[in-house]
Enzyme design. Structure first.
Site, mmCIF file in Angstrom:
data_model
loop_
_atom_site.group_PDB
_atom_site.id
_atom_site.type_symbol
_atom_site.label_atom_id
_atom_site.label_comp_id
_atom_site.label_asym_id
_atom_site.label_seq_id
_atom_site.Cartn_x
_atom_site.Cartn_y
_atom_site.Cartn_z
ATOM 1 N N SER A 28 0.971 -1.111 0.017
ATOM 2 C CA SER A 28 -0.049 0.004 0.001
ATOM 3 C C SER A 28 0.878 1.335 -0.083
ATOM 4 C CB SER A 28 -1.098 0.006 1.145
ATOM 5 O OG SER A 28 -1.785 0.967 1.206
ATOM 6 N N ASP A 30 -9.586 -5.541 -4.368
ATOM 7 C CA ASP A 30 -9.125 -4.338 -3.437
ATOM 8 C C ASP A 30 -10.061 -2.937 -3.567
ATOM 9 O OD1 ASP A 30 -7.526 -2.287 -2.069
ATOM 10 O OD2 ASP A 30 -5.874 -3.402 -2.863
ATOM 11 N N HIS A 78 -7.656 -5.815 -0.122
ATOM 12 C CA HIS A 78 -6.373 -5.310 0.020
ATOM 13 C C HIS A 78 -5.334 -5.798 1.331
ATOM 14 C CE1 HIS A 78 -3.844 -1.578 -0.156
ATOM 15 N NE2 HIS A 78 -3.920 -1.316 0.915
#
Length: 273
Positions: free
Chosen positions: A95, A224, A253
């Protein structure tokens, strides 16, 4: 507790497990190094040296008023790598951590880097613009900032549901996973967490990705809800010269359960390869 002090006087926490080729993990927002514990333990058990730090403003690291921006995050990572004299390192970012890794290479090159892994990573650009129509509207990020500022405890708890895909029909919801996410998030200082939203959403990493000249694994779930795959992994895999794209059907995610196991296997195979 292992710490080092950056050139601007900020104390950063890191963990250092095992021996062998270094694998350096950069975590997502608003978490800390503990989010990588499963992978760090696994790679250390398989002959690698796992290193993971808490980004400034997060976890057990210092919470300075200044420096909560992507260039400084990348420089902090560079200073950690240099302080430990790491060479032939594999950089792994999830991320926001994927943005940190990309910006590190953009600013510091790959002289100390052997490979890169980008998992659910924010590059090249999350924000919707005329040039990036598949991005996420700015109003979404404004809402994140408002939630963090108004009642971050409630916001983080609610965010954990979509982060792990627990809001999907038939999902095997783990309250323990949600509690861990909330606990890690609450360890982030308000100033650092708030500032970081603009950094992961508005930073354009396109040029940084073009400077990655080592083998790169781009891994992403196609469900996601936090960093949609179309504007991230699909584009990143086209911009990085030597990239392999791995898509996990139905994965969210934050990877848990079978999704996490699949990534762990792919990570070890990539490290060994």
């Amino acid at each position: 507790m292992a710490t080092f002090t950056t050139s601007d006087g900020t104390e950063l926490y890191y963990k250092d497990w095992g021996e062998g080729q270094p694998v350096v993990f950069s975590h997502g927002w608003p978490l800390n190094a503990d989010a990588w514990d499963g992978q760090a333990r696994k790679v250390a058990e398989h002959g690698f040296r796992a290193i993971a730090h808490d980004r400034r403003g997060h976890g057990r690291s210092g919470q300075p008023w200044q420096g909560n921006h992507m260039d400084r995050y990348a420089d902090d990572l560079a200073e950690l790598i240099e302080a430990l004299d790491l060479r032939d390192a594999v950089l792994v970012g999830h991320s926001t951590g994927g943005g940190e890794v990309a910006r590190y290479i953009g600013r510091h090159g790959t002289a100390r880097v052997a490979k890169v892994v980008l998992l659910g990573a924010v590059p090249p650009l999350m924000l919707r613009t005329e040039a990036n129509p598949e991005g996420t509207p700015k109003e979404v990020f404004d809402g994140i900032r408002a939630g963090v500022a108004a009642d971050r405890s409630r916001f983080y708890w609610e965010l954990s549901e979509s982060f792990y895909g627990f809001n999907r029909p038939g999902a095997a919801v783990s309250e323990g996973v949600r509690r861990a996410f909330w606990m890690w998030s609450m360890q982030a200082g308000l100033k650092g967490a708030y500032d970081c939203v603009a950094q992961f959403s508005e930073t354009d990493f396109t040029e940084d990705l073009g400077r990655i000249d080592v083998p790169t694994l781009v891994a992403h779930g196609d469900d996601d809800q936090i960093v949609p795959i179309a504007a991230s992994a699909h584009r990143t895999s086209q911009l990085v010269k030597d990239a392999t794209l791995k898509v996990y059907p139905g994965a969210p995610h934050g990877l848990v359960g079978d999704f996490e196991k699949a990534f762990d296997d792919d990570l070890l195979n990539f490290l060994r390869g």
